[in-house]
Design an enzyme around this catalytic site. Structure first.
Site, PDB file in Angstrom:
ATOM      1  N   LEU A  69     -10.304  -8.099 -12.568  1.00 31.37           N
ATOM      2  CA  LEU A  69     -11.724  -7.755 -12.445  1.00 31.37           C
ATOM      3  C   LEU A  69     -12.450  -8.161 -13.727  1.00 31.37           C
ATOM      4  O   LEU A  69     -11.909  -8.019 -14.825  1.00 31.37           O
ATOM      5  CB  LEU A  69     -11.870  -6.261 -12.190  1.00 31.37           C
ATOM      6  CG  LEU A  69     -11.301  -5.818 -10.829  1.00 31.37           C
ATOM      7  CD1 LEU A  69     -11.098  -4.312 -10.781  1.00 31.37           C
ATOM      8  CD2 LEU A  69     -12.193  -6.283  -9.691  1.00 31.37           C
TER       9      LEU A  69
ATOM     10  N   HIS B 102      -0.035   0.963 -13.199  1.00 29.69           N
ATOM     11  CA  HIS B 102       0.687  -0.224 -13.658  1.00 29.69           C
ATOM     12  C   HIS B 102       2.181   0.106 -13.759  1.00 29.69           C
ATOM     13  O   HIS B 102       2.545   1.163 -14.283  1.00 29.69           O
ATOM     14  CB  HIS B 102       0.154  -0.673 -15.025  1.00 29.69           C
ATOM     15  CG  HIS B 102       0.846  -1.887 -15.544  1.00 29.69           C
ATOM     16  ND1 HIS B 102       0.592  -3.149 -15.061  1.00 29.69           N
ATOM     17  CD2 HIS B 102       1.822  -2.021 -16.472  1.00 29.69           C
ATOM     18  CE1 HIS B 102       1.375  -4.021 -15.681  1.00 29.69           C
ATOM     19  NE2 HIS B 102       2.125  -3.361 -16.547  1.00 29.69           N
TER      20      HIS B 102
ATOM     21  N   GLY C 269       0.776  -1.228   0.000  1.00 30.86           N
ATOM     22  CA  GLY C 269       0.000   0.000   0.000  1.00 30.86           C
ATOM     23  C   GLY C 269       0.810   1.282   0.000  1.00 30.86           C
ATOM     24  O   GLY C 269       0.352   2.300   0.511  1.00 30.86           O
TER      25      GLY C 269
ATOM     26  N   GLU D  82       5.790   6.351  -9.246  1.00 30.77           N
ATOM     27  CA  GLU D  82       4.356   6.023  -9.150  1.00 30.77           C
ATOM     28  C   GLU D  82       3.655   6.925  -8.136  1.00 30.77           C
ATOM     29  O   GLU D  82       2.543   7.401  -8.374  1.00 30.77           O
ATOM     30  CB  GLU D  82       4.169   4.555  -8.714  1.00 30.77           C
ATOM     31  CG  GLU D  82       4.535   3.542  -9.763  1.00 30.77           C
ATOM     32  CD  GLU D  82       4.229   2.116  -9.310  1.00 30.77           C
ATOM     33  OE1 GLU D  82       3.207   1.886  -8.631  1.00 30.77           O
ATOM     34  OE2 GLU D  82       5.021   1.210  -9.633  1.00 30.77           O
TER      35      GLU D  82
ATOM     36  N   ASN E 261       1.477   3.149  -2.616  1.00 26.35           N
ATOM     37  CA  ASN E 261       0.744   4.133  -3.435  1.00 26.35           C
ATOM     38  C   ASN E 261      -0.431   4.698  -2.642  1.00 26.35           C
ATOM     39  O   ASN E 261      -0.694   5.898  -2.680  1.00 26.35           O
ATOM     40  CB  ASN E 261       0.256   3.501  -4.740  1.00 26.35           C
ATOM     41  CG  ASN E 261       1.340   3.499  -5.801  1.00 26.35           C
ATOM     42  OD1 ASN E 261       1.644   4.543  -6.385  1.00 26.35           O
ATOM     43  ND2 ASN E 261       1.944   2.350  -6.038  1.00 26.35           N
TER      44      ASN E 261
HETATM   45  C1  GAR Z   1       2.975  -1.076  -7.540  1.00 23.06           C
HETATM   46  O1  GAR Z   1       4.241  -1.073  -8.162  1.00 23.06           O
HETATM   47  C2  GAR Z   1       1.879  -1.134  -8.574  1.00 23.06           C
HETATM   48  O2  GAR Z   1       2.157  -0.407  -9.740  1.00 23.06           O
HETATM   49  C3  GAR Z   1       1.825  -2.601  -8.851  1.00 23.06           C
HETATM   50  O3  GAR Z   1       1.989  -3.231  -7.601  1.00 23.06           O
HETATM   51  C4  GAR Z   1       2.761  -2.368  -6.766  1.00 23.06           C
HETATM   52  C5  GAR Z   1       2.000  -2.137  -5.488  1.00 23.06           C
HETATM   53  O4  GAR Z   1       2.779  -1.466  -4.546  1.00 23.06           O
HETATM   54  N1  GAR Z   1       0.592  -2.976  -9.473  1.00 23.06           N
HETATM   55  C6  GAR Z   1       0.459  -4.015 -10.293  1.00 23.06           C
HETATM   56  O5  GAR Z   1       1.378  -4.741 -10.585  1.00 23.06           O
HETATM   57  C7  GAR Z   1      -0.946  -4.216 -10.806  1.00 23.06           C
HETATM   58  N2  GAR Z   1      -0.976  -5.361 -11.675  1.00 23.06           N
HETATM   59  P1  GAR Z   1       2.105  -0.721  -3.323  1.00 23.06           P
HETATM   60  O6  GAR Z   1       1.173  -1.743  -2.659  1.00 23.06           O
HETATM   61  O7  GAR Z   1       3.251  -0.380  -2.423  1.00 23.06           O
HETATM   62  O8  GAR Z   1       1.373   0.474  -3.830  1.00 23.06           O
END
Ligand code: GAR
Length: 210
Positions: free
Chosen positions: A93, A109, A12, A174, A14
Site C-alpha cells: 500500500l 505478519h 483467508g 496467528e 486469519n
Molecule cells: C498469513 O501467514 C499472513 O501472516 C501472511 O500471509 C498468510 C495469509 O494466510 N501475510 C503476509 O505474508 C503479509 N505480507 P491466510 O490467507 O490463511 O490468512
C-alpha cells in the site's frame, strides 16, 4: 461494536478466525465487509457462506496504485469502516493509503518483527537457524512491515521443521493473536503513543507463547 473491514488476497484462514471470534456477543468488532484484490481468493466464498458482505477490487483493472487504492478506500467508506485489518493481503500500500488510515490499519505478519520483514519468512527463519519464530500484529506505517506493535506470539522452531510445518505452527498462533489484537484495537486498549503501542491491559501474551 467497531465496524471493521478484513482485506484478503487468498486462503483467508486469519479472516475465518476473525469471523468466528466476531460471532460472540462480547467481541468488540463487527465485520462489515471482506474485500479482496483477487477475485479468485478462496476466502471470499467462506465469507459469503458466513453471511458477510464481500467486495472485489481487482488491482489489475487499474492503471496506477493510487487509482486502485482510491477504489479500495471508496468501498471501505461505503461500509462505514472504522478499522481495516490486512489478513494475508498481498499488495503493498502507498503512503497515500497508509496515512489516510493511520492508526486505523492493522497488519499481521508471519515473523517476530523486526526480524524477517518481507516474504518467505519461514524459509528465512530456518535458514538463519533461529530457535524461536512467530508472528506480529502491528499498526501499518508507509515502510513495509513496520509500525507500532500491538502483539506478538512465539512458537518454537523444531529440529525437523520444514517451511511448511513451521508455517502451520505459526498460522495457528496467528489466528489467536489476530483476534486478540483486533479486540484490543477496537476497544481502545491498544493506542499508539509515538512509535509504540500503549496497552491498557494487565496481562497479555502469556497464553500466546505456545
Ligand atoms: C498469513 O501467514 C499472513 O501472516 C501472511 O500471509 C498468510 C495469509 O494466510 N501475510 C503476509 O505474508 C503479509 N505480507 P491466510 O490467507 O490463511 O490468512
Amino acid at each position: 461494536k467497531t465496524k471493521i473491514a478484513v482485506l484478503i488476497s487468498g486462503r483467508g484462514s486469519n479472516m475465518q478466525a476473525i469471523i468466528q471470534a466476531a460471532k460472540s456477543e462480547s467481541y468488540p468488532a463487527e465485520i462489515v465487509v471482506v474485500v479482496s484484490n483477487n477475485p479468485d481468493a478462496a476466502g471470499l466464498e467462506y465469507a459469503r457462506e458466513a453471511g458477510i458482505e464481500t467486495e472485489v477490487v481487482d488491482h489489475r483493472e487499474f492503471e496506477t496504485r493510487e487509482e486502485f487504492e482510491q477504489a479500495l478506500d471508496a468501498v471501505l467508506k461505503l461500509y462505514d469502516t472504522r478499522i481495516v485489518c490486512l489478513a494475508g493481503f498481498m499488495r503493498l500500500l502507498t503512503p497515500w493509503f497508509t496515512e489516510r488510515w493511520r492508526d486505523l490499519l492493522l497488519n499481521i505478519h508471519p515473523s517476530l518483527l523486526p526480524a524477517f520483514k518481507g516474504l518467505h519468512t519461514h524459509e528465512r527463519a530456518l535458514e538463519a537457524g533461529v530457535r524461536i519464530h512467530g508472528c506480529t500484529v502491528h499498526y501499518v506505517r508507509p515502510e513495509m512491515d513496520d509500525g507500532p506493535i500491538i502483539g506478538q506470539a512465539a512458537v518454537p522452531v523444531l529440529p525437523d521443521d520444514t517451511p511448511d510445518t513451521l508455517a502451520t505452527r505459526v498460522v495457528t498462533a496467528e489466528h489467536k493473536l489476530y483476534r486478540q489484537c483486533i479486540a484490543l484495537a477496537c476497544s481502545g486498549k491498544a493506542r499508539v503513543a509515538g512509535s509504540r503501542v500503549r496497552l491498557q491491559v494487565r496481562e497479555f501474551g502469556a497464553e500466546l507463547l505456545m
